[in-house]
Design a protein around this motif. Sequence first.
Motif, PDB file in Angstrom:
ATOM      1  N   PHE A  28       5.231  16.697 -20.916  1.00 52.80           N
ATOM      2  CA  PHE A  28       6.132  17.576 -21.671  1.00 52.80           C
ATOM      3  C   PHE A  28       7.592  17.184 -21.524  1.00 52.80           C
ATOM      4  N   ASP A  29       8.332  17.414 -22.597  1.00 54.21           N
ATOM      5  CA  ASP A  29       9.776  17.208 -22.528  1.00 54.21           C
ATOM      6  C   ASP A  29      10.431  18.266 -21.651  1.00 54.21           C
ATOM      7  N   ALA A  30       9.810  19.431 -21.566  1.00 56.43           N
ATOM      8  CA  ALA A  30      10.305  20.504 -20.694  1.00 56.43           C
ATOM      9  C   ALA A  30       9.174  21.496 -20.450  1.00 56.43           C
ATOM     10  N   VAL A  31       9.227  22.170 -19.304  1.00 55.55           N
ATOM     11  CA  VAL A  31       8.258  23.219 -18.967  1.00 55.55           C
ATOM     12  C   VAL A  31       9.047  24.478 -18.618  1.00 55.55           C
ATOM     13  N   TYR A  32       8.631  25.619 -19.195  1.00 55.62           N
ATOM     14  CA  TYR A  32       9.306  26.891 -18.948  1.00 55.62           C
ATOM     15  C   TYR A  32       8.289  27.955 -18.556  1.00 55.62           C
TER      16      TYR A  32
ATOM     17  N   ALA B 260      -2.240  24.732 -27.994  1.00 49.97           N
ATOM     18  CA  ALA B 260      -1.095  23.956 -28.442  1.00 49.97           C
ATOM     19  C   ALA B 260      -0.840  24.353 -29.892  1.00 49.97           C
ATOM     20  N   PHE B 261       0.385  24.801 -30.182  1.00 47.88           N
ATOM     21  CA  PHE B 261       0.725  25.311 -31.510  1.00 47.88           C
ATOM     22  C   PHE B 261       1.728  24.382 -32.200  1.00 47.88           C
ATOM     23  N   ARG B 262       1.592  24.253 -33.506  1.00 46.27           N
ATOM     24  CA  ARG B 262       2.762  23.832 -34.262  1.00 46.27           C
ATOM     25  C   ARG B 262       3.718  25.028 -34.271  1.00 46.27           C
ATOM     26  N   LYS B 263       4.997  24.763 -34.201  1.00 47.78           N
ATOM     27  CA  LYS B 263       5.951  25.869 -34.092  1.00 47.78           C
ATOM     28  C   LYS B 263       5.809  26.840 -35.256  1.00 47.78           C
ATOM     29  N   ARG B 264       5.591  26.306 -36.458  1.00 42.43           N
ATOM     30  CA  ARG B 264       5.510  27.194 -37.627  1.00 42.43           C
ATOM     31  C   ARG B 264       4.355  28.184 -37.492  1.00 42.43           C
ATOM     32  N   ALA B 265       3.216  27.735 -36.941  1.00 45.80           N
ATOM     33  CA  ALA B 265       2.054  28.624 -36.778  1.00 45.80           C
ATOM     34  C   ALA B 265       2.369  29.733 -35.784  1.00 45.80           C
ATOM     35  N   LEU B 266       3.082  29.385 -34.733  1.00 47.23           N
ATOM     36  CA  LEU B 266       3.447  30.378 -33.724  1.00 47.23           C
ATOM     37  C   LEU B 266       4.421  31.406 -34.290  1.00 47.23           C
ATOM     38  N   MET B 267       5.384  30.953 -35.066  1.00 49.60           N
ATOM     39  CA  MET B 267       6.356  31.879 -35.634  1.00 49.60           C
ATOM     40  C   MET B 267       5.707  32.776 -36.695  1.00 49.60           C
ATOM     41  N   ASP B 268       4.715  32.231 -37.406  1.00 51.73           N
ATOM     42  CA  ASP B 268       3.965  33.058 -38.361  1.00 51.73           C
ATOM     43  C   ASP B 268       3.213  34.162 -37.634  1.00 51.73           C
ATOM     44  N   PHE B 269       2.645  33.817 -36.476  1.00 50.98           N
ATOM     45  CA  PHE B 269       1.789  34.742 -35.726  1.00 50.98           C
ATOM     46  C   PHE B 269       2.508  36.050 -35.421  1.00 50.98           C
TER      47      PHE B 269
ATOM     48  N   ALA C 286      10.709  33.325 -27.162  1.00 52.90           N
ATOM     49  CA  ALA C 286      11.441  32.352 -26.348  1.00 52.90           C
ATOM     50  C   ALA C 286      11.800  31.079 -27.108  1.00 52.90           C
ATOM     51  N   VAL C 287      10.945  30.648 -28.044  1.00 52.81           N
ATOM     52  CA  VAL C 287      11.161  29.345 -28.703  1.00 52.81           C
ATOM     53  C   VAL C 287      11.807  29.458 -30.077  1.00 52.81           C
ATOM     54  N   GLU C 288      12.094  30.673 -30.522  1.00 49.20           N
ATOM     55  CA  GLU C 288      12.563  30.880 -31.893  1.00 49.20           C
ATOM     56  C   GLU C 288      13.724  29.966 -32.260  1.00 49.20           C
ATOM     57  N   ASP C 289      14.662  29.786 -31.354  1.00 48.88           N
ATOM     58  CA  ASP C 289      15.855  28.984 -31.658  1.00 48.88           C
ATOM     59  C   ASP C 289      15.802  27.585 -31.054  1.00 48.88           C
ATOM     60  N   MET C 290      14.627  27.186 -30.543  1.00 45.22           N
ATOM     61  CA  MET C 290      14.490  25.855 -29.950  1.00 45.22           C
ATOM     62  C   MET C 290      14.066  24.832 -31.001  1.00 45.22           C
ATOM     63  N   ASP C 291      14.576  23.618 -30.868  1.00 46.45           N
ATOM     64  CA  ASP C 291      14.202  22.516 -31.751  1.00 46.45           C
ATOM     65  C   ASP C 291      13.014  21.781 -31.132  1.00 46.45           C
ATOM     66  N   VAL C 292      11.810  22.268 -31.423  1.00 47.02           N
ATOM     67  CA  VAL C 292      10.594  21.677 -30.872  1.00 47.02           C
ATOM     68  C   VAL C 292       9.546  21.568 -31.976  1.00 47.02           C
ATOM     69  N   ASP C 293       8.580  20.688 -31.776  1.00 41.97           N
ATOM     70  CA  ASP C 293       7.503  20.504 -32.747  1.00 41.97           C
ATOM     71  C   ASP C 293       6.208  21.162 -32.285  1.00 41.97           C
ATOM     72  N   ILE C 294       5.833  20.922 -31.022  1.00 43.93           N
ATOM     73  CA  ILE C 294       4.580  21.430 -30.472  1.00 43.93           C
ATOM     74  C   ILE C 294       4.871  22.227 -29.215  1.00 43.93           C
ATOM     75  N   ILE C 295       4.285  23.412 -29.132  1.00 50.39           N
ATOM     76  CA  ILE C 295       4.411  24.258 -27.932  1.00 50.39           C
ATOM     77  C   ILE C 295       3.033  24.433 -27.331  1.00 50.39           C
ATOM     78  N   VAL C 296       2.897  24.102 -26.055  1.00 56.14           N
ATOM     79  CA  VAL C 296       1.630  24.285 -25.361  1.00 56.14           C
ATOM     80  C   VAL C 296       1.722  25.536 -24.498  1.00 56.14           C
ATOM     81  N   ASN C 297       0.808  26.462 -24.741  1.00 56.79           N
ATOM     82  CA  ASN C 297       0.725  27.698 -23.966  1.00 56.79           C
ATOM     83  C   ASN C 297      -0.198  27.452 -22.779  1.00 56.79           C
ATOM     84  N   VAL C 298       0.386  27.380 -21.604  1.00 61.57           N
ATOM     85  CA  VAL C 298      -0.380  27.213 -20.367  1.00 61.57           C
ATOM     86  C   VAL C 298      -0.487  28.567 -19.694  1.00 61.57           C
ATOM     87  N   GLN C 299      -1.700  28.997 -19.384  1.00 64.14           N
ATOM     88  CA  GLN C 299      -1.889  30.302 -18.760  1.00 64.14           C
ATOM     89  C   GLN C 299      -1.368  30.296 -17.318  1.00 64.14           C
ATOM     90  N   GLY C 300      -0.623  31.332 -16.971  1.00 65.99           N
ATOM     91  CA  GLY C 300      -0.004  31.395 -15.649  1.00 65.99           C
ATOM     92  C   GLY C 300      -0.976  31.511 -14.504  1.00 65.99           C
TER      93      GLY C 300
END
Length: 242
Positions: free
Chosen positions: A43-47, A181-190, A83-97
């Motif tokens: 990942f480019d970053a982990v949050y 793993a989401f495309r950002k658009r799918a996550l924002m639609d959700f 959290a990602v609404e204003d981030m410039d990203v393509d793919i977001i991976v949801n890792v369960q805590g």
Amino acid sequence: MKVIAMIPARYAASRFPAKLMKDLMGKPVILRTYEAAVKTQLFDAVYVVTDSTLIFDTISNAGGRAIMSFKEHDCGSDRIAEAVEDMDVDIIVNVQGDEPFIDRESLAGVLDVFQGDVKKEIDLASLMVRIRDKDEIHNPNTVKVIVDHYNFALYFSRSPIPYHRAEEVDPPYFKHKGIYAFRKRALMDFQKLPMLPLEATEKIEAIRYLEYGKKIKMVETTISGIEIDTPEDLKRAQKEWK
């Protein structure tokens, strides 16, 4: 393609209160999960995105990246979307805590789905693992998934699916591992789409994507890991960590 990992971390948990802050061999579960995600180097970053100042401080004090949620959320996808609404990203991976045993191989398999999706037709990718234990197949805490011939998800359920009516057939049963793993658009639609009856009945957020026509590609893995949902799971995790 910019790829980040987001770990939604809600402090409350009905089955195992404050489980993410329970000790796992000297560190809280959530910190172990965060470190495991970083260690994959995928990942480019982990949050960690959380509603808890305790979890926020735990990650921040360890040198990690944490984000506070400002809204109330019913599920991890909504929390990540904020959290990602204003981030410039393509793919977001949801890792369960509560999955500190995440592995690089499985996560890489999920990301490969998007590398091969030239037309960008796949909205999400997720993991499934074959289950053969009858008790687990019938356990409502284990989410099952059925797929088509091309491994696209058809449905998720807490019930044993498919129903084993024909004794001469040996159907495969798959457990859904809650890594998306989401495309950002799918996550924002959700986050804009209202919950429909199937999701409300099963309490499985992945169903909302299917109900609104999103394509979910499932990737089979043989690594089941340990999800910490109960005190017994934590004991198993502590033994495994040793």
